[in-house]
Every structure is written in structure tokens, then in C-alpha cells.
Design an enzyme around this catalytic site. Structure first.
Site, mmCIF file in Angstrom:
data_model
loop_
_atom_site.group_PDB
_atom_site.id
_atom_site.type_symbol
_atom_site.label_atom_id
_atom_site.label_comp_id
_atom_site.label_asym_id
_atom_site.label_seq_id
_atom_site.Cartn_x
_atom_site.Cartn_y
_atom_site.Cartn_z
ATOM 1 C CE LYS A 1 -0.214 2.797 6.439
ATOM 2 N NZ LYS A 1 -1.641 3.012 6.586
ATOM 3 N N GLY B 1 -8.139 3.923 11.842
ATOM 4 C CA GLY B 1 -7.386 4.514 12.956
ATOM 5 C C GLY B 1 -8.230 5.242 13.991
ATOM 6 C CB ILE B 2 -10.402 8.231 13.826
ATOM 7 C CG1 ILE B 2 -9.219 9.111 13.394
ATOM 8 C CG2 ILE B 2 -11.350 8.987 14.743
ATOM 9 C CD1 ILE B 2 -9.584 10.289 12.498
ATOM 10 C CG ASN C 1 -1.834 1.146 1.316
ATOM 11 O OD1 ASN C 1 -1.797 2.034 0.463
ATOM 12 N ND2 ASN C 1 -2.689 1.151 2.325
ATOM 13 C CD GLU D 1 -7.665 -0.423 4.072
ATOM 14 O OE1 GLU D 1 -6.953 -0.259 5.090
ATOM 15 O OE2 GLU D 1 -8.004 0.503 3.334
ATOM 16 C CG MET E 1 -8.959 12.188 15.981
ATOM 17 S SD MET E 1 -9.873 13.759 15.970
ATOM 18 C CE MET E 1 -11.190 13.396 14.816
ATOM 19 C CG HIS F 1 -12.252 3.470 6.378
ATOM 20 N ND1 HIS F 1 -11.576 2.276 6.253
ATOM 21 C CD2 HIS F 1 -11.308 4.433 6.289
ATOM 22 C CE1 HIS F 1 -10.289 2.510 6.099
ATOM 23 N NE2 HIS F 1 -10.096 3.826 6.116
ATOM 24 C CG LEU F 2 -14.823 7.327 11.226
ATOM 25 C CD1 LEU F 2 -15.397 7.746 12.575
ATOM 26 C CD2 LEU F 2 -15.355 8.237 10.121
ATOM 27 N N GLY F 3 -10.282 7.149 9.196
ATOM 28 C CA GLY F 3 -8.823 7.158 9.309
ATOM 29 C C GLY F 3 -8.338 8.514 8.818
HETATM 30 P P1 AMP Z 1 -5.433 5.394 9.501
HETATM 31 O O1 AMP Z 1 -5.461 6.234 8.256
HETATM 32 O O2 AMP Z 1 -6.497 4.335 9.508
HETATM 33 O O3 AMP Z 1 -4.066 4.841 9.827
HETATM 34 O O4 AMP Z 1 -5.815 6.368 10.716
HETATM 35 C C1 AMP Z 1 -5.003 7.454 11.068
HETATM 36 C C2 AMP Z 1 -5.783 8.355 12.008
HETATM 37 O O5 AMP Z 1 -6.138 7.620 13.193
HETATM 38 C C3 AMP Z 1 -4.958 9.577 12.471
HETATM 39 O O6 AMP Z 1 -5.787 10.735 12.464
HETATM 40 C C4 AMP Z 1 -4.623 9.199 13.905
HETATM 41 O O7 AMP Z 1 -4.431 10.329 14.741
HETATM 42 C C5 AMP Z 1 -5.883 8.452 14.316
HETATM 43 N N1 AMP Z 1 -5.653 7.672 15.536
HETATM 44 C C6 AMP Z 1 -4.859 6.588 15.701
HETATM 45 N N2 AMP Z 1 -4.869 6.197 17.000
HETATM 46 C C7 AMP Z 1 -5.679 7.067 17.670
HETATM 47 C C8 AMP Z 1 -6.108 7.211 19.020
HETATM 48 N N3 AMP Z 1 -5.687 6.379 19.978
HETATM 49 N N4 AMP Z 1 -6.947 8.221 19.320
HETATM 50 C C9 AMP Z 1 -7.383 9.082 18.380
HETATM 51 N N5 AMP Z 1 -7.017 8.994 17.072
HETATM 52 C C10 AMP Z 1 -6.187 8.005 16.726
#
Ligand code: AMP
Length: 411
Positions: free
Chosen positions: A16, A332-333, A9, A386, A288, A212-214
Site C-alpha cells: 500500500k 476495516g471492521i 506499507n 497510519e 470479516m 483497532h479491528l482490521g
Molecule cells: P484492514 O486490515 O483495516 O484493512 O481491515 C480489513 C478487515 O475489515 C477485513 O476483515 C474486512 O472484511 C473488514 N471489512 C471491511 N469492510 C467491511 C464491512 N463493510 N463490513 C464488515 N467488515 C468489513
């Protein structure tokens, strides 16, 4: 000798990856390692973790900033690491996440030079991801020209949406030229759809919204575990507010920026993709965790707006399904921020969501239910995967089975 598959990815400054053992036709894939190459174009590092999450490697590597040479050097390091650590295995193929497959690619495809050229055409529609996805394929083809490579698309899962969910209210010739709502994060939604029955039983085939909150963020409405609507549209800019992307925006704003404010196309693209969202509103960060840790009023407002938009669009997707039976948080979020989940669930009480505060706050990993026994809507946290989806598709394409049928289970 055991065969291994590599999943890639590839993003703007990081790659990744995950490596899997392939035991035989139709058998489960076992992850042997995963990792990332960070800081490409700057101080690059190779980091690898083993099956149980134990660190296997963490070291500086030399990768130049050149957009062609950089990825090649990064993959050279990775293949070198695999050669030394994947004893007794041969690398059979590489599977890639490719963000945009347009209308043409409704299934994963083995990459050929002709397919690569067709995928180049979608770069303007996903400028943050597509060029990096494709440059990874090119870099690997340069290093190992005979190694099969398979492209798996984030748009593919949404091909089941009804016409009304896909259409833009624009003149026919423009729609027919491909200006439609494609939807993204499809590999994540496909994985969640494949495991939903394990957790939700019969409700899995009901009216489900997955959040899906990333860094990128979207919602997907599912019925019978098929995509019925998504908050992302023609590009991955639409819908929810994201780390650095604006989400839904009155198209008149773009006209104003380019007309009255005289901004160039490139400047507007940069503004909407890279300078907006949590970063733009907080003025602090697009991450976040950092925004949540800040006491600044702008950071509070950025989270208020983020939650408001999730709730607004959750209502919209529930309307498109004609109800809501389950809500799933992932990425992630979604997987890690209990306070964000609490606020979204509070705002969704009118839909029948009742959160179990203790279950939501529990420091647990893995899939878990966070709604009360009496909640009309089941609320779950389910970690996405994924990479496994890409590995399964890659294995199926190589075995000549077309796409992996995720509905048959075994994810
Ligand atoms: P991803 O794209 O799925 O890797 O998600 C990345 C997002 O997840 C970023 O905004 C990170 O700050 C958030 N995130 C990861 N761990 C935490 C946590 N423990 N609390 C709040 N946000 C998080």
C-alpha cells in the site's frame, strides 16, 4: 520545485502506498495520491486513486515471484508512475511502516545498513510483516540508493506503558533478554490519539480504549492519550482473535502441539499466524465481510467468539485503567461493520456503554459519535490514518526534528 514524500506499507502480497506534497517546514502535508500494488508473486496490478478518491490507474503489471526481484520490479513500476504523474515534484524521501522496533527503537529512524541489520533481528517476532517491511526498504535502496528512507515503528507508541503492563511473569534473565510485551498497531493508535481532542474534548485525556479491528486486531488503553496497556504483547499474535491469528492462547497448547502432537516449529507458526482466527474457526474465510455474509453455523460461531474476546479484553483494559470514559472503533471492521459494533456495545453495557442504534447504522463516513446522549461512555467511530502519521514522522526526521510530536496537533 515541490517536494513529495512517499509512504509505504509493505505486506506479503501487496504494497500500500500514499504520496504527499511537502509545502515547507512545519506545514501540513497534502495527500496527492494513494494506491496499492496487489498480487505480487502472481497476477500483479497497480491501482492508484487521486486526492478525492477518483481512480487514476488500474492495470496489470509484470512482477516476478522472486522474493528479491519481485519487490524491486513492483517499486520500479511505482516510481515510473510517480515520474509520469507527479509533475513538478521531486521525491524527497520514503517513509515505511515497520512492525517491530523492539526496545531499541523508541523513535522513527533514518535507515542505514546497520539499522537494517538490527531490524532483521526482529523478523522471528513478526514473521507475517517484518520481512516484507524490510524487503521493501532494500528494494528501494537498490533502485535509488541516495533516497532517504525512514522507518516508523508500530511498537513505538506503547513505550509509555508502565512496567506491569510490559512485563511477562517469567524469570528476570528472560525479561532482560527482551521478552516483554511490546504492543503493536502503534501508528494507528498514535493517529487516533492525535485527533481525539477534536472529537472528545476533555474526555480525550481521560480513560479511553481504542479498538483497532482490521485483519490484525488489538485494543489499546490510553490515559492522557498515552498507551497504558495493549492486548498485543511480545508478538502480534496475542490478544484478540483476528482474521487468521489465534489471539490469546494457553501456552500449554503450544507445548501440546509440539510435544504430544509432534508438530514442528514452522507448522505451529503457520497454524497460529495463518490458519487460525476467523478463518480457522469458520473454516470459510479470514475476511470479516465474507464471514458475516455466510449463513453457516461455523461462521456464526466464529463471530460469536470474536465478539466474546473483544468484550472480555475490553473489560480487562478498563480494569487496567480503573474505569472507562470513551470507546473508539477504528480500522476495516471497526469503521465498517455496524453489526459487530452493536454486538460489542451490547456486551459492554455493564461498563456504561449505551449505543445509539440509528447513529451506528447510518451509512456515514468520517468520524462520528454512536453513543446516546445519556451514555456514561462516549462511543466513537474514527477512521484511522497510519499513512499520515508515517508521512509526518518522515518529514520531521528529515528536517532534523527527531520524531513528529503528535501531541502538538496538526495531524
Ligand atoms: P484492514 O486490515 O483495516 O484493512 O481491515 C480489513 C478487515 O475489515 C477485513 O476483515 C474486512 O472484511 C473488514 N471489512 C471491511 N469492510 C467491511 C464491512 N463493510 N463490513 C464488515 N467488515 C468489513
Amino acid at each position: 520545485m515541490t517536494q513529495a514524500l512517499l509512504v509505504i506499507n509493505s505486506g506479503s502480497s501487496s504494497v500500500k502506498f500514499a504520496a504527499y506534497d511537502v509545502a515547507g517546514p512545519g506545514s501540513a502535508l497534502a495527500r496527492i495520491a494513494n494506491g496499492r500494488i496487489e498480487g505480487i508473486g502472481g497476477q500483479a496490478r497497480l491501482r492508484v486513486w487521486g486526492q478525492g478518491g477518483e481512480p487514476l490507474e488500474d492495470r496489470r503489471i509484470r512482477v516476478s515471484a522472486d522474493p528479491v526481484l519481485g519487490p524491486e520490479e513492483a517499486f520500479e513500476e511505482l516510481f515510473d508512475w510517480l515520474d509520469r504523474h507527479a509533475a513538478g515534484r521531486t521525491l524527497g524521501a520514503v517513509g515505511h511502516r515497520v512492525v517491530h522496533g523492539g526496545e531499541r527503537f523508541a523513535q522513527p529512524a533514518r535507515v542505514t545498513p546497520a539499522i537494517l541489520a538490527q531490524l532483521d533481528a526482529f523478523t522471528p517476532l513478526a514473521p507475517l510483516h517484518q520481512p516484507h517491511n524490510l524487503s521493501a526498504i532494500r528494494a528501494i535502496a537498490g533502485l535509488l540508493p541516495d533516497l532517504p528512507q525512514v522507518a516508523c515503528f508500530d511498537t513505538e507508541f506503547h513505550a509509555t506503558q508502565p512496567w506491569v503492563a510490559r512485563a511477562c511473569a517469567l524469570p528476570r534473565p528472560i525479561t532482560e533478554a527482551g521478552v516483554k510485551r511490546y504492543g503493536f498497531h502503534g501508528l494507528s493508535y498514535e493517529y487516533i490519539a492525535s485527533v481525539l481532542p477534536d472529537y472528545l474534548g476533555a474526555v480525550a485525556d481521560g480513560k479511553v480504549v481504542v479498538a483497532h479491528l482490521g485483519n490484525g486486531a488489538s485494543l489499546c488503553a490510553m490515559q492522557d492519550r498515552r498507551s497504558m496497556a495493549s492486548t498485543m504483547g511480545f508478538t502480534a499474535l496475542d490478544g484478540l482473535m483476528m482474521g487468521t491469528r489465534c489471539g490469546s492462547l494457553d501456552p500449554g497448547v503450544v507445548l501440546h502441539l509440539m510435544g504430544a502432537m509432534g508438530m514442528s516449529l514452522q507448522a505451529v507458526e503457520k497454524l497460529l499466524y495463518e490458519q487460525s482466527g476467523l478463518l480457522g474457526v469458520s473454516g470459510i474465510s479470514g475476511d470479516m465481510r465474507t464471514v458475516e455474509a455466510s449463513e453457516a453455523p461455523e461462521a456464526r460461531q466464529a463471530i460469536d467468539l470474536y465478539v466474546y474476546r473483544v468484550n472480555q479484553q475490553l473489560g480487562s483494559l478498563a480494569a487496567s485503567l480503573g474505569g472507562l470514559e470513551a470507546l473508539v472503533f477504528t480500522a476495516g471492521i471497526g469503521e465498517n461493520s455496524a453489526s459487530l459494533r452493536r454486538r460489542v456495545c451490547e456486551g459492554a453495557a455493564w461498563l456504561g456503554v449505551a449505543l445509539d442504534e440509528e447513529a451506528n447504522e447510518a451509512q456515514a463516513s468520517g468520524a462520528r459519535c454512536i453513543s446516546t446522549a445519556g451514555s456514561r461512555v462516549a462511543v466513537w467511530v474514527i477512521p484511522t490514518n497510519e499513512e499520515l502519521m508515517i508521512a509526518q514522522h518522515t518529514q520531521a526526521v528529515l528536517q532534523g526534528q527527531g520524531a513528529h510530536d503528535w501531541r502538538s496537533g496538526g495531524a
